[in-house]
Design a protein around this motif. Structure first.
Motif, PDB file in Angstrom:
ATOM      1  N   THR A   1      -5.781   1.000  -0.272  1.00  0.00           N
ATOM      2  CA  THR A   1      -5.875   0.318  -1.261  1.00  0.00           C
ATOM      3  C   THR A   1      -4.856  -0.105  -1.307  1.00  0.00           C
ATOM      4  O   THR A   1      -3.461  -0.048  -0.951  1.00  0.00           O
ATOM      5  CB  THR A   1      -5.658   1.236  -2.614  1.00  0.00           C
ATOM      6  N   TRP A   2      -4.301  -1.833  -1.979  1.00  0.00           N
ATOM      7  CA  TRP A   2      -3.506  -2.598  -1.307  1.00  0.00           C
ATOM      8  C   TRP A   2      -2.907  -2.816  -2.737  1.00  0.00           C
ATOM      9  O   TRP A   2      -3.997  -3.021  -4.483  1.00  0.00           O
ATOM     10  CB  TRP A   2      -3.326  -3.750  -1.276  1.00  0.00           C
TER      11      TRP A   2
ATOM     12  N   SER B   1       0.650  -1.257   0.614  1.00  0.00           N
ATOM     13  CA  SER B   1       0.235   0.046  -0.156  1.00  0.00           C
ATOM     14  C   SER B   1       0.656   0.908   0.678  1.00  0.00           C
ATOM     15  O   SER B   1       2.570   1.592   1.351  1.00  0.00           O
ATOM     16  CB  SER B   1      -0.990  -0.013   1.123  1.00  0.00           C
TER      17      SER B   1
END
Length: 603
Positions: A292-293, A286
């Motif tokens: 988010t990743w 992230s």
């Protein structure tokens, strides 16, 4: 670039314990050649990066400069170049995971000769999920311990994190995550600054989460909060394919080199639910503190178990990579150590270092990896057991050449269950290794450098250790020139979490609950003393408190206390085992009161 802030205790003492001389007989250079099972099969995978290193550098620069608008614009550019299948948005509020308010640790009243009890209670275990605790030195200079509690009625899963601001003398509860409907698997911990202030530090706990107690179908999750427990959130990162599970989480970050520009990541095993066949590794990173990743699948084509990952810094952030030490099971009788290298910026690319070549009837098991955070890195070590004997496997040229079978102790013997290691990028004797006997009787520690890992400190634990939960260790650096050994472990059962640290000199205990009317510093008792004395002091109000010891030349020889304290009456136990006989002065410093008294050490 980050300027590493160390707010910790300056200490000058050594562990007590039986010592043994160095013994590295039998070490050999690694051939870095595949075994007969691996010859002719690809040892590398090629895949293009999703976005350029220049774009990533621009993003980090914007974050470090505090330009959040520009950073967000660049982040969108980066995300636009990532295939949709590789983007994982954290699923917040996707389950009943919640923060918890834990009780303060049950400190030992007279602990300087024994280990500090950080937590009292049962610890989660279940073969082969042995990583149930983790220990880190935060970028705020504090020590942190994460632990996975055993299920109890009404709470199937619970992970707690404790923090010490005085080198392990006392611990306070930070925060945790719990659930009544699921079970938590293996645990890994990060503590990262998100600015220049120590209070900006964020705790990240990564864990697998399953509806059943056997970890079947376990998802990858994390929880995060500031070190004071505020700004808490948790989320699911990703779920495995059908009939698969995620396990053996191992956290990664480049936080040593950045503050607001830090990227965090986690790697885990993807296996069948029985954890008898490993299919792949999953790596998630992230760039926005867990919102988010970017996720990729790293495939080796072998049964690789128990990954232990760390950042391998390059000459620039764009050349950073992730090293993953694994136990590769080539046959029922041959297990070898391999290091898989993949870019820190997630891609499916990887190549392999063939570190050991034990051959038939040789089993290298449960490797632990630590990479010194230099740019570029110079040293890394792996600790492991080979047919039940503990060894370390170092490289001193960034992975170009590995050496094998450096014996971790003369009279090592067999039947060693777990090992662990850690490193510091600064100071001397910056590598630490640990190994524990199969019966939990002895946790043994060494700290030094490659070729001389330091004097062995046998049976450092004062309580019998768990035989099913691996202990953990770390290098504690209270300042830029000092490295000390620290460790934590689960007691036999497994029950309770204990911790201790080299140079642990004082215990601070509160005397009752009443609030004194005035500040005061009492004469130490006994006086003269050898080697332990008690120092009592009163604080009528809360605030920052420092209690230090000086010699007759005015040199500070010990800091017993250096933190915010609640109002109350306290006793500090001062152990001067490593000081010479003579006159010393101790000084209490607060915003509203300062006093100094004299004491005499007679040996």
């Amino acid at each position: 670039m980050k300027h590493f802030k160390l707010l910790a205790v300056l200490t000058a003492f050594m562990f007590t314990g039986v010592l043994s001389a160095q013994d590295n007989i039998g070490s050999t250079p690694s051939t870095n050649q595949p075994s007969q099972y691996e010859t002719g099969r690809e040892s590398y995978n090629e895949s293009d990066a999703f976005y350029s290193t220049e774009l990533e550098a621009q993003h980090k620069a914007a974050l470090e400069n505090g330009n959040s608008i520009e950073a967000k614009q660049i982040e969108k550019q980066m995300e636009s170049k990532i295939p949709a299948k590789n983007i994982y948005k954290s699923k917040f509020n996707n389950n009943d995971d919640q923060q918890v308010q834990g009780s303060q640790p049950p400190f030992n009243p007279d602990w300087y000769g024994s280990d500090v009890t950080v937590y009292s209670g049962a610890i989660k275990f279940g073969d082969p999920y042995f990583r149930q605790i983790d220990m880190k030195m935060g970028e705020d200079g504090n020590m942190y311990v994460a632990l996975n509690r055993a299920p109890v009625s009404g709470t199937n899963g619970r992970i707690d994190v404790y923090r010490s601001s005085n080198g392990g003398a006392t611990w306070i509860y930070s925060n945790g995550v719990s659930t009544s409907t699921a079970y938590y698997g293996t645990v890994s911990l990060l503590v990262e600054l998100r600015g220049t202030s120590p209070d900006s530090s964020r705790v990240f706990v990564f864990y697998s989460r399953s509806a059943g107690s056997n970890n079947d179908g376990a998802t990858m999750n994390f929880a995060s909060w500031r070190r004071d427990g505020s700004a808490w959130y948790s989320a699911e990162i990703a779920a495995p394919p059908a009939n698969q599970e995620y396990s053996f989480t191992t956290a990664i970050s480049d936080g040593f080199f950045w503050s607001t520009g830090t990227y965090v990541g986690v790697l885990c095993t993807e296996s069948n639910n029985a954890l008898t066949v490993t299919n792949n590794f999953r790596y998630y990173r992230s760039i926005n503190w867990g919102q988010t990743w970017t996720g990729v699948t790293i495939s080796s084509g072998y049964d690789d178990f128990y990954p232990s990952a760390d950042l391998r810094p390059g000459a620039s952030s764009g050349s950073d990579s992730v090293w993953i030490a694994v136990e590769r099971r080539l046959s029922a009788t041959q297990y070898e150590v391999r290091v898989i290298r993949t870019p820190f910026s997630p891609t499916a690319s990887s190549n392999t270092y063939f570190v050991t070549s034990g051959g038939a009837n040789v089993k290298y098991e449960k490797p632990a990896l630590s990479v010194k955070q230099n740019a570029p890195t110079d040293t890394a070590i792996i600790t492991t057991t080979k047919n039940g004997v503990a060894y370390y496997l170092p490289t001193t040229n960034g992975g170009g050449l590995w050496s094998t079978d450096f014996n971790l102790g003369s009279g090592n013997g067999n039947n060693k269950s777990f090992t662990w290691c850690n490193s510091s990028s600064r100071g001397s004797n910056s590598l630490i290794s640990m190994w524990v006997s199969n019966d939990g009787d002895s946790i043994n520690i060494r700290r030094g450098v490659v070729n001389f890992m330091g004097t062995t400190q046998f049976k450092r634990n004062s309580n019998t250790a768990s035989t099913s939960v691996a202990p953990t260790c770390m290098v504690y650096s209270p300042d830029a020139n000092t490295n000390l050994s620290a460790f934590s472990y689960a007691g036999f059962g497994p029950t309770n979490i204990y911790a201790n640290q080299e140079a642990l000199i004082t215990g601070i205990n509160q005397n009752g609950t009443s609030i004194p009317e005035n500040f005061s510093l009492s004469q130490n008792y006994p006086n003269p003393f050898n080697p332990v004395t008690n120092i009592k002091f009163n604080l009528p109000k809360s605030g920052y408190v420092k209690l230090v010891v000086f010699d007759v030349m005015g040199r500070e020889v010990a800091t017993m206390l250096n933190e915010n304290m609640n109002a109350g009456s306290y006793t500090a136990d001062f152990d001067a085992s490593q000081l010479s006989s003579g006159i010393y002065f101790y000084k209490l410093i607060t915003a509203d009161f300062t006093d100094t008294k004299k004491m005499m050490l007679v040996k």
